[in-house]
Design an enzyme around this catalytic site. Structure first.
Site, PDB file in Angstrom:
ATOM      1  N   LYS A 155       0.887  -1.185   0.000  1.00 38.87           N
ATOM      2  CA  LYS A 155       0.000   0.000   0.000  1.00 38.87           C
ATOM      3  C   LYS A 155       0.916   1.224   0.000  1.00 38.87           C
ATOM      4  O   LYS A 155       1.174   1.836   1.034  1.00 38.87           O
ATOM      5  CB  LYS A 155      -0.935  -0.062   1.211  1.00 38.87           C
ATOM      6  CG  LYS A 155      -2.161   0.814   1.064  1.00 38.87           C
ATOM      7  CD  LYS A 155      -3.201   0.465   2.099  1.00 38.87           C
ATOM      8  CE  LYS A 155      -4.251   1.543   2.270  1.00 38.87           C
ATOM      9  NZ  LYS A 155      -5.083   1.814   1.107  1.00 38.87           N
TER      10      LYS A 155
HETATM   11  C1  LIG Z   1      -6.200  -0.122  -4.044  1.00 37.76           C
HETATM   12  C2  LIG Z   1      -6.951  -0.727  -2.912  1.00 37.76           C
HETATM   13  N1  LIG Z   1      -7.473  -1.956  -3.054  1.00 37.76           N
HETATM   14  C3  LIG Z   1      -8.160  -2.560  -2.081  1.00 37.76           C
HETATM   15  C4  LIG Z   1      -8.370  -1.931  -0.868  1.00 37.76           C
HETATM   16  C5  LIG Z   1      -9.126  -2.632   0.214  1.00 37.76           C
HETATM   17  O1  LIG Z   1      -8.275  -3.031   1.237  1.00 37.76           O
HETATM   18  P1  LIG Z   1      -8.781  -3.165   2.734  1.00 37.76           P
HETATM   19  O2  LIG Z   1      -9.992  -4.016   2.698  1.00 37.76           O
HETATM   20  O3  LIG Z   1      -7.658  -3.788   3.464  1.00 37.76           O
HETATM   21  O4  LIG Z   1      -9.079  -1.783   3.202  1.00 37.76           O
HETATM   22  C6  LIG Z   1      -7.842  -0.649  -0.659  1.00 37.76           C
HETATM   23  C7  LIG Z   1      -8.023   0.049   0.611  1.00 37.76           C
HETATM   24  O5  LIG Z   1      -7.201  -0.007   1.476  1.00 37.76           O
HETATM   25  C8  LIG Z   1      -7.101  -0.034  -1.701  1.00 37.76           C
HETATM   26  O6  LIG Z   1      -6.588   1.180  -1.544  1.00 37.76           O
END
Ligand SMILES: Cc1ncc(COP(=O)(O)O)c(C=O)c1O
Length: 305
Positions: A155
């Site tokens: 991330k």
């Molecule tokens: C690009 C992206 N994909 C998927 C997610 C979903 O991840 P999570 O369920 O851990 O928040 C997020 C958010 O954090 C994101 O920024």
């Protein structure tokens, strides 16, 4: 209640937390972050942080990709977060934003020989997508970054240029959210959400190798779908046309929760209404994050004031 921060190993009101304008991460996108929710349980008068450990495990994984060294374990990061939320005094739903970043005030693009720092912010968050009505999406003209460009399993702040390009394009074309394809044309994910489709009562979602962030909400929904609804869950590449022809589709994400997708590229998903499996999963998910489902209560870390 004003937002609160942890920065340079101290707790402080957000307005006192500052970085210099030469900070490496500001110029080169060399940081990684998390989005974590704390959910207020009105009956128990308790704020519950959802799957904090898993979020910090993922942050440390992103840090490995970015060569950011933090002097904390996931457990210590959870403890800092609980203390921060307690000090902030919020008694409502909160959004927690940890950021690990390249902090040297130095010009020069690289990952090595740069100092690292860490901060966390707690604040409130306005509704992100309409979880009640569902959302209208388009396939983005922007492709998802590939693992050999910037690894999406991290991330990483710089990746969010890819998401921002797609999100603005979608909103300015009159849609609510974008869905990005991989370089070879499979469904990857939304600008900040994972994608699921339902075909013949089976839940299907793109695999980790299709340049997705491995979402914690994605994992939550997969487990609950199998364990509580007895559904088959399959991770496999998904074609664009499967999105046009599936029975149901939805997004998952910490910000987005479980958001039904009701339309894609001007085509209704199923009958254009929220599908029965999506509705059940959404209900279960909200119960779980609010600490109302004993089976999953261990995912909720209470904050004591
Ligand atoms: C690009 C992206 N994909 C998927 C997610 C979903 O991840 P999570 O369920 O851990 O928040 C997020 C958010 O954090 C994101 O920024």
């Amino acid at each position: 209640m004003p937002p609160y921060a942890y920065h340079n190993k101290k707790f402080m009101p957000l307005e006192e937390a500052k970085v210099g304008i030469l900070t490496h991460a500001l110029h080169y996108g060399t940081a990684c972050f998390e989005g974590i929710r704390g959910n207020w349980n009105q009956e128990q008068k308790q704020l519950l942080i959802f799957r904090a450990k898993e979020h910090y495990d993922r942050l440390l994984l992103s840090c490995r990709i970015m060569r950011i060294k933090l002097p904390y374990s996931a457990k210590e990061l959870c403890d800092i977060t609980v203390q921060l939320v307690a000090k902030s005094g919020y008694k409502e739903d909160v959004y927690i934003r940890p950021l690990a970043y390249k902090s040297s005030e130095k010009i020069g693009v690289r990952l090595h020989d740069i100092e690292d720092n860490f901060l966390v912010i707690v604040s409130t968050l306005a509704a992100y997508l309409d979880t009640d009505k569902g959302v209208r999406c388009c396939i983005s003209s922007w492709r998802r970054v590939d693992d050999n460009m910037i690894p999406a399993r991290g991330k990483i702040t710089g990746i969010y240029v890819n998401s921002a390009l797609a999100k603005s394009e979608a909103l300015e074309r009159g849609f609510d959210e974008a869905i990005l394809l991989t370089h070879d044309g499979h469904i990857s994910e939304g600008s900040g959400e994972n994608v699921f489709i339902v075909i013949n009562n089976k839940l299907i979602t793109p695999p980790s190798t299709d340049n997705i962030l491995l979402g914690i909400t994605r994992d939550t929904v997969m487990r609950v779908a199998q364990s509580d609804l007895g559904l088959d869950v399959v991770e496999r590449s998904v074609d664009r046309s499967e999105l046009y022809t599936c029975d149901e589709a939805f997004f998952t994400g910490t910000a987005a929760h479980v958001t039904p997708i009701t339309e894609i590229d001007e085509r209704p998903v199923g009958n254009g209404k929220i599908g029965p499996i999506t509705g059940k999963l959404q209900k279960l998910y909200f119960q779980i994050i609010q600490g109302k489902n004993p089976k999953y209560r261990e995912w909720c870390t209470p904050v004591s004031y």
